[in-house]
Design a protein around this motif. Structure first.
Motif, PDB file in Angstrom:
ATOM      1  N   ASP A  75       0.837  -1.210   0.000  1.00 35.03           N
ATOM      2  CA  ASP A  75       0.000   0.000   0.000  1.00 35.03           C
ATOM      3  C   ASP A  75       0.866   1.253   0.000  1.00 35.03           C
ATOM      4  O   ASP A  75       0.599   2.213  -0.730  1.00 35.03           O
ATOM      5  N   THR A 102      -6.908   1.775  -4.911  1.00 35.70           N
ATOM      6  CA  THR A 102      -7.572   1.626  -3.618  1.00 35.70           C
ATOM      7  C   THR A 102      -6.560   1.735  -2.478  1.00 35.70           C
ATOM      8  O   THR A 102      -6.849   2.313  -1.423  1.00 35.70           O
ATOM      9  N   SER A 103      -5.360   1.205  -2.682  1.00 37.56           N
ATOM     10  CA  SER A 103      -4.287   1.365  -1.699  1.00 37.56           C
ATOM     11  C   SER A 103      -3.948   2.839  -1.507  1.00 37.56           C
ATOM     12  O   SER A 103      -3.746   3.304  -0.379  1.00 37.56           O
ATOM     13  N   LYS A 106      -6.697   4.518   0.451  1.00 42.13           N
ATOM     14  CA  LYS A 106      -6.638   4.130   1.867  1.00 42.13           C
ATOM     15  C   LYS A 106      -5.654   4.995   2.657  1.00 42.13           C
ATOM     16  O   LYS A 106      -6.009   5.583   3.686  1.00 42.13           O
ATOM     17  N   LEU A 137     -16.395   1.493  -0.754  1.00 39.57           N
ATOM     18  CA  LEU A 137     -15.281   2.435  -0.581  1.00 39.57           C
ATOM     19  C   LEU A 137     -15.773   3.784  -0.073  1.00 39.57           C
ATOM     20  O   LEU A 137     -15.107   4.431   0.732  1.00 39.57           O
ATOM     21  N   LYS A 140     -16.357   3.324   3.603  1.00 37.45           N
ATOM     22  CA  LYS A 140     -15.129   3.077   4.366  1.00 37.45           C
ATOM     23  C   LYS A 140     -14.236   4.304   4.435  1.00 37.45           C
ATOM     24  O   LYS A 140     -13.599   4.577   5.467  1.00 37.45           O
ATOM     25  N   TYR A 141     -14.183   5.063   3.321  1.00 30.28           N
ATOM     26  CA  TYR A 141     -13.246   6.190   3.243  1.00 30.28           C
ATOM     27  C   TYR A 141     -13.951   7.538   3.148  1.00 30.28           C
ATOM     28  O   TYR A 141     -13.353   8.523   2.715  1.00 30.28           O
TER      29      TYR A 141
END
Length: 225
Positions: A75, A102-103, A106, A137, A140-141
């Motif tokens: 990541d 996505t990494s 994050k 996503l 989550k983010y």
């Protein structure tokens, strides 16, 4: 050997860069410090912490790196690629897949890299991240923009297949219930005289005709987008 200069020298304002060394899992990364300091409030505050006299300053050597606990080295690698490719142009090793971006999303979210986070969101939209993944996503983010959420919600509302329990659990049951209310309240009604399509409030069964509907207005209202 220490070099002695015959006259006073100066450090160039742009091209004299400090580096910082990070330890992520079992891997050392040595990179320019400036982007971390300028683009992330988290790292800016970290670097600004006062140091006691005689204290070993972390980040200046392989022997005393800044340890990033709980971070995956893959990541972190993708974040570095995104961070430095923005400054030096697109390069072959830049993030290119949904998983890689996505990494980036994050870590840029966790460390307040706002510009990198925006780049990750735009890249994921361009790559065609799935409707379910958009909502997962987003949840989550903390991505709450209409541009991100609306296409995914619309695609799920149009889908003939009912949402599975696993999918509802992924996106959150509150979101799933709101989406179901949008989907089940709209159906196609054909005017026998003009064959015009119109929306009506009904308890609709799932059918393929829903794939031709645009639920955007209902979604915007229901989800307050």
């Amino acid at each position: 050997m220490i070099m002695e200069y015959s006259k006073e020298v100066q450090r160039h304002a742009c091209f004299y860069m400090e580096s910082v060394t990070f330890l992520v899992e079992d891997c050392l990364f040595k990179v320019p410090r400036e982007p971390f300091e300028k683009e992330s409030a988290i790292f800016c505050d970290m670097f600004a912490l006062p140091q006691d006299d005689g204290e070993i300053v972390e980040g200046l050597s392989d022997e005393a790196p800044i340890r990033l606990f709980g971070v995956n080295k893959e990541d972190f690698e993708q974040l570095l690629k995104a961070l430095f490719s923005r400054r030096h142009g697109q390069v072959p090793c830049s993030p290119g897949t949904i998983e890689q971006w996505t990494s980036v999303l994050k870590l840029s979210t966790a460390w307040d890299f706002e510009e990198v986070r925006t780049a990750a969101i735009n890249a994921l939209m361009d790559l065609g991240v799935s409707a379910i993944d958009r909502l997962v996503l987003g949840r989550k983010y903390d991505i709450q923009s209409r541009e991100w959420l609306l296409p995914g919600l619309n695609d799920l509302a149009r889908r003939a297949e009912p949402m599975t329990f696993e999918e509802a659990n992924q996106i959150g049951f509150d979101t799933a219930l709101k989406l179901a209310s949008v989907r089940e309240r709209l159906a196609l009604s054909r005017n026998p005289a003009s064959y015009a399509m119109e929306r009506i409030i009904v308890a609709a069964s799932r059918d393929e005709s829903a794939q031709n509907l645009d639920f955007s207005d209902q979604i915007v209202t229901t989800f307050d987008l």
